[in-house]
Design a protein around this motif. Structure first.
Motif, mmCIF file in Angstrom:
data_model
loop_
_atom_site.group_PDB
_atom_site.id
_atom_site.type_symbol
_atom_site.label_atom_id
_atom_site.label_comp_id
_atom_site.label_asym_id
_atom_site.label_seq_id
_atom_site.Cartn_x
_atom_site.Cartn_y
_atom_site.Cartn_z
ATOM 1 N N ALA A 58 0.806 -1.220 0.000
ATOM 2 C CA ALA A 58 0.000 0.000 0.000
ATOM 3 C C ALA A 58 0.842 1.275 0.000
ATOM 4 O O ALA A 58 0.551 2.211 -0.753
ATOM 5 N N PRO A 59 1.893 1.382 0.831
ATOM 6 C CA PRO A 59 2.678 2.617 0.812
ATOM 7 C C PRO A 59 3.412 2.833 -0.505
ATOM 8 O O PRO A 59 3.701 3.968 -0.878
ATOM 9 N N VAL A 60 3.701 1.737 -1.228
ATOM 10 C CA VAL A 60 4.342 1.882 -2.539
ATOM 11 C C VAL A 60 3.370 2.499 -3.536
ATOM 12 O O VAL A 60 3.721 3.405 -4.301
ATOM 13 N N VAL A 61 2.126 2.028 -3.511
ATOM 14 C CA VAL A 61 1.110 2.577 -4.419
ATOM 15 C C VAL A 61 0.869 4.057 -4.126
ATOM 16 O O VAL A 61 0.958 4.905 -5.021
ATOM 17 N N GLY A 62 0.582 4.372 -2.863
ATOM 18 C CA GLY A 62 0.319 5.763 -2.500
ATOM 19 C C GLY A 62 1.543 6.643 -2.687
ATOM 20 O O GLY A 62 1.438 7.782 -3.169
ATOM 21 N N GLY A 63 2.711 6.123 -2.314
ATOM 22 C CA GLY A 63 3.937 6.907 -2.423
ATOM 23 C C GLY A 63 4.305 7.212 -3.863
ATOM 24 O O GLY A 63 4.775 8.308 -4.183
ATOM 25 N N LEU A 64 4.089 6.248 -4.777
ATOM 26 C CA LEU A 64 4.381 6.485 -6.188
ATOM 27 C C LEU A 64 3.462 7.552 -6.771
ATOM 28 O O LEU A 64 3.890 8.378 -7.589
ATOM 29 N N ILE A 65 2.211 7.539 -6.358
ATOM 30 C CA ILE A 65 1.278 8.576 -6.826
ATOM 31 C C ILE A 65 1.764 9.952 -6.371
ATOM 32 O O ILE A 65 1.758 10.927 -7.142
ATOM 33 N N PHE A 66 2.204 10.040 -5.112
ATOM 34 C CA PHE A 66 2.723 11.312 -4.595
ATOM 35 C C PHE A 66 3.960 11.741 -5.384
ATOM 36 O O PHE A 66 4.097 12.906 -5.760
ATOM 37 N N SER A 67 4.876 10.784 -5.654
ATOM 38 C CA SER A 67 6.111 11.141 -6.355
ATOM 39 C C SER A 67 5.836 11.518 -7.812
ATOM 40 O O SER A 67 6.525 12.377 -8.371
ATOM 41 N N ILE A 68 4.828 10.900 -8.427
ATOM 42 C CA ILE A 68 4.445 11.281 -9.795
ATOM 43 C C ILE A 68 3.862 12.690 -9.812
ATOM 44 O O ILE A 68 4.141 13.492 -10.716
ATOM 45 N N LEU A 69 3.062 13.008 -8.801
ATOM 46 C CA LEU A 69 2.538 14.375 -8.672
ATOM 47 C C LEU A 69 3.682 15.367 -8.519
ATOM 48 O O LEU A 69 3.698 16.434 -9.162
ATOM 49 N N ASN A 70 4.666 15.010 -7.691
ATOM 50 C CA ASN A 70 5.826 15.876 -7.498
ATOM 51 C C ASN A 70 6.613 16.029 -8.806
ATOM 52 O O ASN A 70 7.130 17.105 -9.118
ATOM 53 N N LEU A 71 6.710 14.940 -9.586
ATOM 54 C CA LEU A 71 7.386 14.994 -10.880
ATOM 55 C C LEU A 71 6.678 15.974 -11.827
ATOM 56 O O LEU A 71 7.326 16.787 -12.497
ATOM 57 N N CYS A 72 5.358 15.894 -11.859
ATOM 58 C CA CYS A 72 4.588 16.795 -12.726
ATOM 59 C C CYS A 72 4.780 18.251 -12.315
ATOM 60 O O CYS A 72 4.945 19.134 -13.180
ATOM 61 N N LEU A 73 4.776 18.510 -11.013
ATOM 62 C CA LEU A 73 4.990 19.875 -10.528
ATOM 63 C C LEU A 73 6.398 20.360 -10.882
ATOM 64 O O LEU A 73 6.595 21.517 -11.262
ATOM 65 N N HIS A 74 7.379 19.451 -10.777
ATOM 66 C CA HIS A 74 8.768 19.810 -11.081
ATOM 67 C C HIS A 74 8.949 20.113 -12.576
ATOM 68 O O HIS A 74 9.565 21.120 -12.943
ATOM 69 N N LEU A 75 8.420 19.237 -13.435
ATOM 70 C CA LEU A 75 8.589 19.413 -14.876
ATOM 71 C C LEU A 75 7.865 20.645 -15.394
ATOM 72 O O LEU A 75 8.302 21.282 -16.359
ATOM 73 N N SER A 76 6.757 20.991 -14.753
ATOM 74 C CA SER A 76 6.000 22.168 -15.182
ATOM 75 C C SER A 76 6.583 23.462 -14.628
ATOM 76 O O SER A 76 6.162 24.557 -15.024
ATOM 77 N N GLY A 77 7.552 23.326 -13.703
ATOM 78 C CA GLY A 77 8.175 24.503 -13.116
ATOM 79 C C GLY A 77 7.316 25.209 -12.092
ATOM 80 O O GLY A 77 7.602 26.342 -11.700
ATOM 81 N N VAL A 78 6.267 24.535 -11.638
ATOM 82 C CA VAL A 78 5.337 25.153 -10.682
ATOM 83 C C VAL A 78 5.892 25.096 -9.261
ATOM 84 O O VAL A 78 5.955 26.104 -8.552
ATOM 85 N N ALA A 79 6.295 23.899 -8.836
ATOM 86 C CA ALA A 79 6.746 23.739 -7.449
ATOM 87 C C ALA A 79 7.502 22.414 -7.304
ATOM 88 O O ALA A 79 7.478 21.561 -8.194
ATOM 89 N N GLU A 80 8.165 22.281 -6.171
ATOM 90 C CA GLU A 80 8.809 21.014 -5.805
ATOM 91 C C GLU A 80 8.588 20.802 -4.314
ATOM 92 O O GLU A 80 8.831 21.698 -3.510
ATOM 93 N N ILE A 81 8.094 19.615 -3.973
ATOM 94 C CA ILE A 81 7.748 19.329 -2.584
ATOM 95 C C ILE A 81 8.900 18.583 -1.909
ATOM 96 O O ILE A 81 9.379 17.563 -2.414
ATOM 97 N N GLY A 82 9.342 19.081 -0.771
ATOM 98 C CA GLY A 82 10.362 18.426 0.035
ATOM 99 C C GLY A 82 9.866 18.288 1.462
ATOM 100 O O GLY A 82 8.867 18.906 1.841
ATOM 101 N N PHE A 83 10.554 17.473 2.260
ATOM 102 C CA PHE A 83 10.105 17.313 3.647
ATOM 103 C C PHE A 83 11.255 16.889 4.538
ATOM 104 O O PHE A 83 12.268 16.350 4.073
ATOM 105 N N ASP A 84 11.079 17.134 5.817
ATOM 106 C CA ASP A 84 12.043 16.726 6.840
ATOM 107 C C ASP A 84 11.990 15.203 6.968
ATOM 108 O O ASP A 84 10.924 14.618 7.187
ATOM 109 N N SER A 85 13.139 14.531 6.812
ATOM 110 C CA SER A 85 13.166 13.062 6.800
ATOM 111 C C SER A 85 13.528 12.448 8.159
ATOM 112 O O SER A 85 13.858 11.269 8.225
ATOM 113 N N THR A 86 13.444 13.248 9.219
ATOM 114 C CA THR A 86 13.818 12.727 10.543
ATOM 115 C C THR A 86 13.005 11.501 10.921
ATOM 116 O O THR A 86 13.548 10.470 11.355
#
Length: 396
Positions: free
Chosen positions: A39-67
């Motif tokens: 389940a986390p692979v499915v949900g996580g890949l969707i999130f990373s694909i969304l982040n890819l689309c935001l990055h390629l479009s130059g709109v935004a890039e999402i990062g987070f604290d990995s602690t």
């Protein structure tokens, strides 16, 4: 480009939501459940694909604290250490040792191929390990642990992304190839289940224990002590000039605690430890997948395809010839063949799913059901981590 940075608590909340999204989709999309995609692979890949689309479009890039990702990772691998009960290994007899030996042989071959072919393509051999036993025998958990370590300690750019992508490929490949290989052996040699003849029943399986609140507290204390003491073990390795993942110390201390407790006839709260480990694994994987930078895969597309195809051919040949012949050339060996493809390319749940399909059609395989999870869940992660540590320190 706008940078959106989530703090530790926000990242944890998003990871929980990503996991829930993956669980929902698995219930609704049969193919995801068929191939045992976590389940986390499915949900996580969707999130990373969304982040890819935001990055390629130059709109935004999402990062987070990995602690919290590091915390969850350490807790999970610490709980893996607690499962390493050597009395169970002894109970399984010579076949468990043989199956473990075959798995270790596959680990070494995968790393030699990954690192060697990476060198042919002019890629860092350490990145080649991210297409070797890190994602294949190790799966998403080991990928998400070793990837960041390789990036941070050795400057291997894109290690996490490559390893997670390879692990996802391995899950599907292991599920697809296992069944046909075992069925071919069964039909070619006229094999059949002998469970009823040998009077082996499900009653021999380990009895499940009810989870109790106080035992949950005790489990947390076991884990906390092992993690704390494990930092000293990691520091000791570092003083010897050996680089190991941060969780190795906790895992080794957990192994010692478990077997000392067993020798003293004292009870370790394993159901509760397993529950805490499973929760940590789900959130750890969700955060690891959330952090993927998929745009880093573009320049590695051809080498990845070639290396993973070679790994797939190796696995099919190794399982079909070595595993089947050395494990007895009988129906149980055929079941262990399909299972080997499952956890050798993906994860132990894949192996169990492969065997489940075989058992439904051809009959029960109780010895395989005992040996495979014992090796796949209890021991292979620990040995794989040790072998990987050797390769990482040997490769230039």
């Amino acid at each position: 480009m706008t940078e959106i940075n989530l703090d530790m608590f926000q990242a944890g909340a998003v990871a929980a939501l990503v996991y829930c999204l993956g669980r929902f989709l698995i219930e609704k999309v049969p193919v995801l459940n068929k191939y045992c995609i976590p389940a986390p692979v499915v949900g996580g890949l969707i999130f990373s694909i969304l982040n890819l689309c935001l990055h390629l479009s130059g709109v935004a890039e999402i990062g987070f604290d990995s602690t919290l990702q590091t915390v969850f990772m350490t807790i999970f691998f610490c709980t893996v250490g607690f499962t390493a009960c050597f009395s169970l290994l002894k109970k399984g007899g010579i076949q468990v040792l043989m199956y473990l030996g075959l798995a270790l042989g596959m680990v070494i071959l995968q790393d030699l191929i990954g690192g060697g072919l990476a060198g042919v393509f002019g890629i860092d051999p350490k990145l080649g390990l991210c297409m070797g036993s890190i994602p294949l025998v190790g799966g998403h958990g080991t990928s998400a642990a070793f990837g960041p370590m390789l990036e941070k300690n050795f400057g291997v750019v894109g290690a996490t992304t490559v390893a997670i992508a390879a692990a996802t490929f391995g899950l599907v490949a292991g599920g697809v190839m296992g069944g046909p290989l075992a069925r071919r052996r069964i039909q070619k040699h006229g094999l059949h289940s002998t469970a009823l003849e040998e009077n082996i029943t499900d009653a021999e399986a380990e009895e499940k224990t009810t989870i109790h609140p106080q035992r949950f507290v005790n489990a947390s204390l076991f884990i906390a002590v092992a993690i704390g003491a494990g930092t000293l073990v990691v520091a000791l390795f570092k003083s010897w000039g050996i680089t190991v993942p941060g969780y190795i110390g906790a895992m080794l201390v957990a192994v010692v605690i478990r077997n000392v407790w067993d020798a003293g006839k004292k009870e370790v709260p394993m159901p509760e430890i397993d529950s805490l480990g499973n929760l940590s694994l789900q959130l750890f994987l969700a955060m690891a997948l959330m952090g993927l930078k998929l745009w880093q895969l573009a320049s590695l597309a051809v080498p990845m395809i070639v290396i993973l195809l070679v790994q797939t051919i190796l696995m099919a040949s190794y399982a079909y010839f070595a595993v089947f012949n050395l494990m007895g050339r009988d129906y149980e060996a055929a079941a262990m063949t399909t299972a080997f493809c499952g956890f050798g390319m993906g994860a132990t749940p894949n192996a169990m799913a492969n065997m489940g399909v075989l058992a439904d059609r051809y009959g029960p395989c109780p010895r395989a059901y005992f040996i495979v999870p014992l090796v796949g869940s209890l021991f292979i992660d620990m040995f794989n981590s040790g072998i990987l540590t050797i390769f990482i320190n040997l490769f230039p």
